[in-house]
Design an enzyme around this catalytic site. Structure first.
Site, short mmCIF file in Angstrom:
data_model
loop_
_atom_site.label_atom_id
_atom_site.label_comp_id
_atom_site.label_asym_id
_atom_site.label_seq_id
_atom_site.Cartn_x
_atom_site.Cartn_y
_atom_site.Cartn_z
CB CYS A 112 -5.06 13.08 -8.20
SG CYS A 112 -4.63 14.23 -6.91
CG HIS A 256 -1.62 11.97 -10.06
ND1 HIS A 256 -1.51 13.32 -10.30
CD2 HIS A 256 -1.81 11.84 -8.72
CE1 HIS A 256 -1.64 13.97 -9.16
NE2 HIS A 256 -1.81 13.10 -8.20
CG ASN A 286 -0.38 15.80 -6.30
OD1 ASN A 286 -1.09 16.10 -7.26
ND2 ASN A 286 -0.70 14.84 -5.45
N1 ACO Z 1 8.65 17.92 6.90
C1 ACO Z 1 9.25 17.23 7.90
N2 ACO Z 1 8.64 16.20 8.51
C2 ACO Z 1 7.42 15.86 8.10
C3 ACO Z 1 6.74 16.54 7.07
C4 ACO Z 1 7.42 17.61 6.46
N3 ACO Z 1 6.87 18.32 5.47
N4 ACO Z 1 5.54 15.97 6.89
C5 ACO Z 1 5.44 14.95 7.76
N5 ACO Z 1 6.57 14.90 8.51
C6 ACO Z 1 6.91 13.95 9.57
C7 ACO Z 1 5.70 13.28 10.15
O1 ACO Z 1 5.15 14.09 11.16
C8 ACO Z 1 6.31 11.99 10.70
O2 ACO Z 1 6.90 12.29 11.93
P1 ACO Z 1 6.82 11.23 13.15
O3 ACO Z 1 7.49 9.98 12.63
O4 ACO Z 1 7.56 11.92 14.24
O5 ACO Z 1 5.36 11.05 13.39
C9 ACO Z 1 7.45 11.69 9.73
O6 ACO Z 1 7.70 12.91 9.02
C10 ACO Z 1 7.16 10.58 8.74
O7 ACO Z 1 5.92 10.86 8.10
P2 ACO Z 1 5.27 9.77 7.18
O8 ACO Z 1 3.87 10.16 6.96
O9 ACO Z 1 5.60 8.40 7.69
O10 ACO Z 1 6.07 9.97 5.81
P3 ACO Z 1 5.93 9.12 4.52
O11 ACO Z 1 7.20 8.42 4.25
O12 ACO Z 1 4.69 8.29 4.49
O13 ACO Z 1 5.75 10.26 3.40
C11 ACO Z 1 4.03 11.37 2.07
C12 ACO Z 1 4.63 11.14 3.47
C13 ACO Z 1 5.09 12.06 1.24
C14 ACO Z 1 2.81 12.25 2.20
C15 ACO Z 1 3.68 10.03 1.44
O14 ACO Z 1 2.90 9.29 2.36
C16 ACO Z 1 2.90 10.17 0.14
O15 ACO Z 1 3.45 10.55 -0.87
N6 ACO Z 1 1.62 9.78 0.13
C17 ACO Z 1 0.82 9.72 -1.09
C18 ACO Z 1 0.33 11.04 -1.54
C19 ACO Z 1 -0.41 10.84 -2.86
O16 ACO Z 1 -0.12 9.94 -3.60
N7 ACO Z 1 -1.36 11.64 -3.17
C20 ACO Z 1 -2.05 11.41 -4.46
C21 ACO Z 1 -3.38 11.74 -4.44
S1 ACO Z 1 -3.58 13.44 -4.11
C22 ACO Z 1 -5.22 13.80 -4.55
O17 ACO Z 1 -6.01 13.00 -4.97
C23 ACO Z 1 -5.61 15.22 -4.29
#
Ligand code: ACO
Length: 329
Positions: A112, A256, A286
């Site tokens: 990214c 990004h 993304n």
């Molecule tokens: N729908 C419903 N529930 C979900 C989903 C979904 N799509 N995905 C995960 N969950 C659940 C998980 O299983 C978890 O359940 P649990 O508590 O029972 O275990 C719960 O939701 C919470 O998940 P978290 O991972 O704690 O959610 P978080 O608030 O961290 O958000 C996210 C997740 C959106 C992925 C966030 O961590 C994020 O944006 N991370 C950064 C991503 C990023 O910046 N990428 C950039 C680089 S990409 C590249 O270089 C290719």
């Protein structure tokens, strides 16, 4: 040393729109979860075009916007983590589609952060006067490396391409650049390539690979989120220091587009008004290396960018990699 300016922008988004509702019929998720955790409402997925096609269409628009012909392009860099194949480079395919036959072409892999890395590399070629004019493209078809059964990743990403034309100039343009990497975080975001396999090595892996089981992307979302919250402000600070500017002198900051919550946190932490951060993640998700040039093109089209304004572009992603560019529009 010459100055280097962005003289044209373009974008191309594939036609197939996929809503959060659509995804909830594929995996156990809801529109509410996706919107509140990320800001994403829809994304676009390529169904009959590969990365090179998206890249060439965005590039063509950037060339039209810049008012330059294919004969004037000396260099084409495609930043992508989803190339059409291992060989030839996607950049060479783009060159072929555009007819820019005198250009030197290569792909650049920095996930990214790819567009920031590619724009930095191209800028060096122009600053040293080896070349006069370059096409820098960020293009991805992430849908082909997505695990469509993994709800924690498949709701986040989309396909698309953005491009800029840069040229040597008398006027101020790209002013400061900062890049960084940390391979110790390599397993936070991963999409493995071909395994080491051949009939002389391990027969079971050879069979698996020839059956068409391709590696898919994995992400440790929480850790990446924390990494971004730490690294993005650092990147902004680094280019401000190098350019001897205060943050209040910046007109726009283009992160990004990974998650609206990252943007909100950075704005709050650095006490920068949120209106200075452009966001289009609700439409595209993304798009990795494509997200910053797509945003730039939209901002140019909507007259959000005015000549003489100062902007900072910030990328972060797999590798881990990160980087920022401060420029005058
Ligand atoms: N729908 C419903 N529930 C979900 C989903 C979904 N799509 N995905 C995960 N969950 C659940 C998980 O299983 C978890 O359940 P649990 O508590 O029972 O275990 C719960 O939701 C919470 O998940 P978290 O991972 O704690 O959610 P978080 O608030 O961290 O958000 C996210 C997740 C959106 C992925 C966030 O961590 C994020 O944006 N991370 C950064 C991503 C990023 O910046 N990428 C950039 C680089 S990409 C590249 O270089 C290719």
């Amino acid at each position: 040393m010459s100055e280097v300016c962005i003289i044209g922008t373009g974008r191309y988004i594939p036609e197939e729109q996929v809503t959060n509702e659509d995804l909830s019929s594929l995996v156990d998720t809801t529109d509410e979860w996706i919107r509140t955790r990320t800001g994403i409402q829809t994304r676009y997925i390529a169904t009959n075009e590969n990365t090179s096609h998206l890249a060439a269409k965005a590039a063509k628009k950037a060339m039209i916007n810049a008012g330059i012909s294919e004969k004037e392009i000396d260099l084409i860099i495609v930043a992508t983590m989803t190339p059409d194949g291992a060989m030839p480079s996607t950049a060479c395919l783009v060159q072929h589609y555009l007819g820019a036959h005198q250009a030197a072409c290569f792909d650049l892999s920095a996930a990214c952060s790819g567009f920031i890395y590619a724009l930095s590399v191209a800028t060096q070629f122009l600053k040293t006067s080896l070349y006069n004019c370059a096409l820098v493209i960020g293009a991805e078809t992430i849908s082909k490396v997505m695990n469509w059964q993994d709800r924690s990743t498949c709701v986040l990403f989309g396909d698309g391409a953005g491009a800029v034309v840069i040229q040597q100039s008398q006027e101020k343009g790209i002013e400061s650049i900062y890049l960084g990497s940390d391979g110790r975080g390599h397993d936070l975001l991963q999409c493995e390539g071909w395994p080491l396999q051949n009939p002389m090595h391990r027969r079971e892996l050879f069979k698996k690979a020839t059956e068409g089981v391709f590696p898919k992307m994995t992400m440790k979302g929480k850790e990446v989120f924390q990494f971004a919250l730490k690294r993005v402000p650092y990147c902004i600070q680094k280019v401000l220091e190098e350019g001897d500017y205060g943050v209040e002198e910046m007109d726009h900051i283009i992160l990004h587009q990974a998650n609206d919550r990252i943007l909100e946190s950075v704005a709050k932490k650095m006490k920068i008004p949120q209106e200075k951060f452009y966001s289009n993640i609700h439409r595209y998700g993304n798009t990795s290396a494509a997200s910053i040039p797509i945003a730039l093109d939209e901002m140019r089209e909507q007259n959000i960018l005015q000549k003489g304004e100062k902007l900072i572009l910030v990328g972060f992603g797999g590798g881990l990699t990160w980087g920022a560019i401060l420029l005058t529009w």
